[in-house]
Design an enzyme around this catalytic site. Structure first.
Site, short mmCIF file in Angstrom:
data_model
loop_
_atom_site.label_atom_id
_atom_site.label_comp_id
_atom_site.label_asym_id
_atom_site.label_seq_id
_atom_site.Cartn_x
_atom_site.Cartn_y
_atom_site.Cartn_z
N GLY A 8 46.31 81.03 -17.38
CA GLY A 8 46.83 81.99 -16.79
C GLY A 8 46.09 82.96 -15.70
O GLY A 8 45.27 82.58 -15.42
N TRP A 16 22.44 73.70 4.40
CA TRP A 16 22.81 73.84 3.32
C TRP A 16 21.79 73.15 2.10
O TRP A 16 21.91 72.01 1.40
CB TRP A 16 24.27 72.86 3.18
CG TRP A 16 25.10 73.36 4.01
CD1 TRP A 16 25.80 72.71 5.30
CD2 TRP A 16 25.92 74.65 4.18
NE1 TRP A 16 26.54 73.42 5.62
CE2 TRP A 16 26.90 74.66 5.07
CE3 TRP A 16 25.78 75.52 2.94
CZ2 TRP A 16 27.62 75.83 5.12
CZ3 TRP A 16 26.53 76.73 3.31
CH2 TRP A 16 27.37 76.81 4.37
N PHE A 61 33.00 52.42 8.44
CA PHE A 61 32.51 53.52 8.81
C PHE A 61 32.44 53.66 10.30
O PHE A 61 32.32 54.97 10.69
CB PHE A 61 31.07 53.63 8.22
CG PHE A 61 31.08 53.91 6.85
CD1 PHE A 61 30.97 55.20 6.48
CD2 PHE A 61 30.74 53.10 5.78
CE1 PHE A 61 30.72 55.63 4.85
CE2 PHE A 61 30.58 53.13 4.53
CZ PHE A 61 30.78 54.56 3.97
N HIS A 103 25.45 67.21 11.30
CA HIS A 103 25.45 65.91 11.00
C HIS A 103 25.41 66.00 9.41
O HIS A 103 24.22 66.04 8.86
CB HIS A 103 24.39 65.23 11.49
CG HIS A 103 24.45 64.85 13.08
ND1 HIS A 103 25.02 64.18 13.35
CD2 HIS A 103 23.96 65.67 14.09
CE1 HIS A 103 25.27 64.18 14.84
NE2 HIS A 103 24.38 65.22 15.28
N ARG A 160 23.05 61.48 -6.76
CA ARG A 160 24.53 61.23 -7.31
C ARG A 160 24.64 60.73 -8.66
O ARG A 160 25.69 61.21 -9.35
CB ARG A 160 25.02 60.15 -6.13
CG ARG A 160 25.29 60.59 -4.75
CD ARG A 160 25.38 59.54 -4.01
NE ARG A 160 25.69 59.90 -2.55
CZ ARG A 160 25.26 58.88 -1.63
NH1 ARG A 160 24.95 57.85 -1.53
NH2 ARG A 160 25.54 59.67 -0.21
N LEU A 213 17.74 66.98 4.66
CA LEU A 213 18.36 65.78 5.37
C LEU A 213 19.65 66.44 6.01
O LEU A 213 19.80 65.98 7.47
CB LEU A 213 18.84 64.67 4.41
CG LEU A 213 19.56 63.48 5.09
CD1 LEU A 213 18.55 62.70 5.82
CD2 LEU A 213 20.29 62.45 4.07
N GLU A 248 26.23 65.38 -1.50
CA GLU A 248 25.86 63.94 -1.82
C GLU A 248 26.93 62.93 -1.52
O GLU A 248 26.85 61.82 -2.31
CB GLU A 248 25.47 64.05 -3.26
CG GLU A 248 24.39 65.02 -3.79
CD GLU A 248 23.04 64.96 -3.27
OE1 GLU A 248 22.87 64.42 -2.42
OE2 GLU A 248 22.28 65.88 -3.62
#
Length: 394
Positions: free
Chosen positions: A348, A171, A392, A145, A252, A140, A372
């Protein structure tokens, strides 16, 4: 009068009491598998930036019923939402890359075919994917985009009875090892989904290198250079962005649980370290500031697990809304990364070493925080739900 149960530092709210025997069996089975097959090796995989034996791991996960486990039929386990969530938590307690493998396979690629595919597509693809014999990916996101999938440039045009796909996706988890890709593209009829065998001419999936997060995971670009597909490659029940967005909601939900697994591992590492490490003649755990850190981490960790459990029960009851998933993803990823960063301060300098799991989980969560749906996107989803105003588009 019955005596109160002893306080459990690893389950301070008694959340285990909410689980049934089958829930615990799923959790314990996945935890045992991860302890045997992931934890002894994952630091080395992470350092090398690879996930060797991914196909074998996928088959083992298939034999556990972890692939598409909340789906029914076609070899899928048909487990409840809480059980799937518990599996995600245990997988990500080992490493986010392993949970991503399972999420992309089951909640994205398999879910898309199960929800929107024809009976022929389901019969052809789902049994082998459930068994882990075939790995899937989900295309997707594009190079330009990410948060705005409506701007995608990948295009599918009709040519006689065939479809011809051209474009790029970016990705993509599992891309370079996948045998099938669910790819979303613009068409003259709106956004459509396509089931693409990865050996189709014109399809390639170069692996993305030089990552500093999710290093024990296969991440790829998908390149579609006039990929010709038959008419029956299109998902018949998906038209418009509602299709891919519903798949993202399912994925998700798994992140809501999984992020708490990463947080749990880091909290437990910090708790153990604080009781063993001495400074100024006493253990770190004896200092008020360290106890404050441990208390705050525990509070946010177990609040997040309770939230995940609540959303899972709503999903099992068919009452879980997308905005509620955004609520969980926003809160739990944000709190998980804060827990991991705080755990690093307890350890640490040792906190940056791969001898401990904290920095690995922290860097992984930088990706989980973003994919997501970014923090900002989920804030706007909730903002719209709260105010009735859509921000949006400005």
């Amino acid at each position: 009068m019955s005596s109160l149960p002893a306080f459990d530092a690893h389950d301070p709210l008694g959340i285990d009491d909410l689980l049934g025997d089958e829930d615990r069996a799923v959790r314990d089975t996945v935890r045992s598998w991860a302890a045997d097959r992931v934890l002894p090796y994952v630091a080395d995989w992470y350092e090398r930036g690879e996930l060797p034996g991914i196909r074998e791991l996928a088959r083992e996960l298939g034999s556990l019923g972890a692939l598409g486990m909340s789906l029914t039929g076609y070899g899928c386990a048909g487990a409840g939402a809480v059980q799937y969530g518990l599996a995600c938590l245990e997988l990500e307690a080992a490493d986010s890359g392993i949970r991503s493998l399972v999420s992309v396979q089951g909640s994205l690629a398999m879910y898309a075919i199960h929800r929107f595919g024809s009976e022929e597509q389901k019969q052809r693809w789902l049994p082998s994917m459930a068994a882990g014999e075939l790995i899937g990916c989900f295309g997707l996101t594009e190079p330009d985009h990410g948060s705005d999938p409506g701007g995608m440039r990948t295009y599918a045009k009709r040519d006689g009875s065939d479809w011809v796909l051209t474009g790029r996706k970016m990705w993509i988890t599992n891309g370079s090892v996948a045998g099938v890709a669910v790819v979303w593209a613009r068409t003259d009829e709106g956004v459509r989904g396509f089931v693409v065998p990865t050996d189709t001419p014109g399809f390639s999936a170069p692996e993305i290198k030089h990552k500093l997060s999710l290093r024990a995971s296969v991440t790829s670009e998908l390149v579609l250079d006039e990929v010709r597909l038959p008419a029956d490659a299109v998902l018949p029940e998906a038209q418009g962005l509602r299709g891919p967005l519903s798949c993202l909601s399912h994925a998700r939900y798994g992140i809501v649980w999984g992020s708490m697994g990463a947080a749990r591992t880091c909290f437990e590492a910090a708790l153990s370290y604080a009781t063993e490490r001495e400074q100024f003649g006493k253990p770190l755990a004896a200092f008020q500031l360290t106890q404050a850190k441990l208390a705050d981490m525990a509070v946010e960790l177990h609040k997040g697990v309770l939230l995940a459990h609540h959303l899972g029960r709503r999903m099992d009851a068919g009452r879980l809304r997308p905005e509620q998933i955004s609520f969980g993803k926003l809160n739990n990823t944000r709190e998980a990364i804060d827990i991991c960063r705080t755990a690093r301060t307890v350890l640490g300098a040792n906190g940056i070493s791969l001898e401990y799991p904290v920095m690995r989980h922290s860097t992984n969560l930088e990706s989980v925080l973003t994919y997501e749906g970014t923090v900002e996107m989920h804030q706007l989803v909730l903002g719209k739900a709260l105010t009735g105003v859509d921000a949006f588009r400005g």
